[in-house]
Design an enzyme around this catalytic site. Structure first.
Site, PDB file in Angstrom:
ATOM      1  CG  ASP A 144      53.863  77.858  34.996  1.00 37.04           C
ATOM      2  OD1 ASP A 144      54.180  78.886  34.370  1.00 37.04           O
ATOM      3  OD2 ASP A 144      53.484  76.808  34.444  1.00 37.04           O
TER       4      ASP A 144
ATOM      5  CD  GLN B 229      54.437  77.832  26.689  1.00 41.19           C
ATOM      6  OE1 GLN B 229      54.588  78.756  25.886  1.00 41.19           O
ATOM      7  NE2 GLN B 229      53.717  77.965  27.790  1.00 41.19           N
TER       8      GLN B 229
ATOM      9  CE  LYS C 194      47.240  76.574  32.404  1.00 43.01           C
ATOM     10  NZ  LYS C 194      47.937  77.260  31.288  1.00 43.01           N
TER      11      LYS C 194
ATOM     12  NE  ARG D  12      52.326  84.954  35.602  1.00 40.21           N
ATOM     13  CZ  ARG D  12      52.115  83.722  35.154  1.00 40.21           C
ATOM     14  NH1 ARG D  12      53.096  82.838  35.209  1.00 40.21           N
ATOM     15  NH2 ARG D  12      50.937  83.383  34.668  1.00 40.21           N
TER      16      ARG D  12
ATOM     17  N   GLY E  63      48.969  80.477  25.699  1.00 36.16           N
ATOM     18  CA  GLY E  63      50.316  80.520  25.144  1.00 36.16           C
ATOM     19  C   GLY E  63      50.865  79.137  24.836  1.00 36.16           C
TER      20      GLY E  63
ATOM     21  NE  ARG F  36      53.438  69.291  26.851  1.00 31.86           N
ATOM     22  CZ  ARG F  36      53.373  70.569  27.258  1.00 31.86           C
ATOM     23  NH1 ARG F  36      52.240  71.039  27.757  1.00 31.86           N
ATOM     24  NH2 ARG F  36      54.434  71.350  27.152  1.00 31.86           N
TER      25      ARG F  36
ATOM     26  NE  ARG G 249      52.628  84.420  27.305  1.00 33.88           N
ATOM     27  CZ  ARG G 249      52.178  83.317  27.883  1.00 33.88           C
ATOM     28  NH1 ARG G 249      50.882  83.097  27.966  1.00 33.88           N
ATOM     29  NH2 ARG G 249      53.019  82.434  28.381  1.00 33.88           N
TER      30      ARG G 249
ATOM     31  NE  ARG H  51      50.607  79.639  36.046  1.00 31.11           N
ATOM     32  CZ  ARG H  51      50.053  78.439  36.199  1.00 31.11           C
ATOM     33  NH1 ARG H  51      49.591  78.086  37.380  1.00 31.11           N
ATOM     34  NH2 ARG H  51      49.961  77.605  35.180  1.00 31.11           N
TER      35      ARG H  51
END
Length: 434
Positions: free
Chosen positions: A313, A167, A22, A344, A94, A27, A122, A388
């Site tokens: 992640d 990021q 992903k 999370r 995001g 990118r 976020r 997730r």
């Protein structure tokens, strides 16, 4: 509600090629769009997040054709984007939002970025603050989306990052491509380096010092490329975990990306006594290889802030692994989990407790006692809209005999649309290849 698969008597078996990475799909789209000439991405991930990036770039004037997992991009160069007719809807993406912010601050038009309810909660100051130091005009709404960007000429910057965020780093790199000279970015801790590697492949002028934290970027014209994207290790992680905790399992995952900044879960599994064999395939660009995984009895682990960036992640899966380990595990320094698609930390604790896992919430992590047998407390599980968390709970359900359901299962389409199909085939001992 979706009914989840239950405990298998024989475990999971077979061979699987997981979907494309992903992070690299995002990118590849962005760098292809600002390059000269044509870029072809093979094994692209056609999940909702990546399609949000594709749609946004089309709205910026980029011609993009997609045939299943092959994408052809006609690059417009760094200065060839056009003002979109309406706000760019980034959905839940995001990564795309923060990366596009870095790109759009140097353009000669105004853009507004919006997102769904989850993305709109976020934090975005982590990209706003350093970009504004470069002369950018970025207006947020109480620190969140909508984000209004008024493109400006940018100046070079020497910047010490205050958060360990790939990021935010990538947003600065994309902005630095448009600055008036070389920029230097110093990371708090080393984070995944997909942007640096791919930018080099497109002809960018970017170097990383021997400390693995200091990055120098110079303005440069990029040239379109043909790139084959390896399998996503974050997607493979769910099957690595499943094969480890479901007795009798043996899986082979082919052509999985093995970027050293992404293999934190494999290192953690090794420390816990997991049985994963890596058969290296390629080392150029983004390393990739085949993984063989067998079920194992795990030992507890203690993770601190230094361990977190390489496994951010996969921390829901680390919690699940710890819930099967023979002892008490501690995870700290992971407060970043509270500003993901959901909080999370809170959702992991809530959902694992439904299965009877003995887990204690901490401000920046958890304490998990894997010695306690699971006794299901609630058969109605929930992804909380977080892909997730949804996949983690589907894997956890393979350890129990009671039938359970998963609410908001469609959130999994954000990153892995064929997840349940692949899991079912492996449980039925059917070979899977894509």
């Amino acid at each position: 509600m979706m009914k989840l698969m239950q405990q298998s008597q024989h475990g999971l078996h077979g061979t699987l090629a997981v979907p494309g990475d992903k992070s690299l799909s995002h990118r590849g789209l962005i760098l292809g769009a600002i390059s000269q000439g044509t870029t072809e991405l093979r094994h692209f991930l056609p999940a909702e997040d990546c399609l949000s990036t594709l749609t946004a770039l089309r709205a910026l004037g980029v011609a993009i054709q997609r045939q299943e997992t092959t994408v052809v991009i006609e690059g417009r160069g760094i200065n060839g984007l056009v003002r979109p007719q309406q706000p760019l809807d980034m959905g839940n993406a995001g990564t795309a939002t923060r990366l596009l912010a870095g790109l759009l601050v140097g353009q000669n038009f105004e853009t507004t970025l919006v997102g769904d309810d989850s993305l709109s909660q976020r934090p975005m100051e982590r990209v706003q603050e350093p970009l504004m130091r470069m002369g950018a005009q970025v207006a947020l709404t109480a620190g969140h989306l909508p984000m209004r960007i008024t493109g400006q000429p940018l100046h070079a910057i020497d910047y010490q990052m205050t958060v360990a965020s790939a990021q935010a780093k990538s947003a600065l790199i994309l902005a630095a491509l448009q600055a008036d000279g070389p920029s230097k970015i110093i990371e708090k801790l080393p984070t995944r380096d997909h942007t640096e590697r791919m930018l080099q492949a497109f002809g960018g002028q970017i170097t990383t010092a021997s400390d693995q934290r200091t990055i120098t970027v110079s303005p440069a014209k990029l040239q379109g490329q043909m790139i084959t994207i390896p399998g996503d290790l974050s997607s493979a992680a769910f099957f690595i975990t499943a094969a480890t905790i479901v007795p009798g399992s043996k899986l082979c995952l082919t052509n999985v990306g093995l970027n050293p900044t992404r293999t934190g879960l494999l290192s953690i599994l090794e420390r816990m006594g997991g049985r994963v064999t890596i058969r290296q395939r390629t080392q150029v660009g983004e390393p990739a290889g085949d993984l063989e995984i067998q079920s194992a009895q795990l030992q507890p682990i203690k993770l601190t802030a230094q361990d977190i960036p390489a496994v951010i992640d996969e921390l829901p899966l680390v919690a699940l692994l710890a819930a099967t380990a023979d002892g008490i595990s501690e995870i700290s320094g992971a407060a970043e989990l509270r500003v993901k698609e959901t909080d999370r930390i809170a959702t992991i604790v809530t959902e694992l407790r439904k299965l009877g896992v003995k887990i204690t919430e901490r401000p920046d992590g958890f304490v998990i006692d894997g010695r306690e047998p699971w006794h299901v407390q609630d058969t109605q599980l929930d992804s909380h809209g977080d892909h997730r968390i949804g996949m983690m709970m589907a894997i956890a359900a393979l350890r129990i005999q009671e039938p359970v359901t998963l609410a908001n299962a469609s959130a999994i389409n954000i990153s892995y649309p064929t997840f349940f199909e692949d899991l079912q085939r492996l449980q039925a001992n059917t070979e899977v290849s894509k």
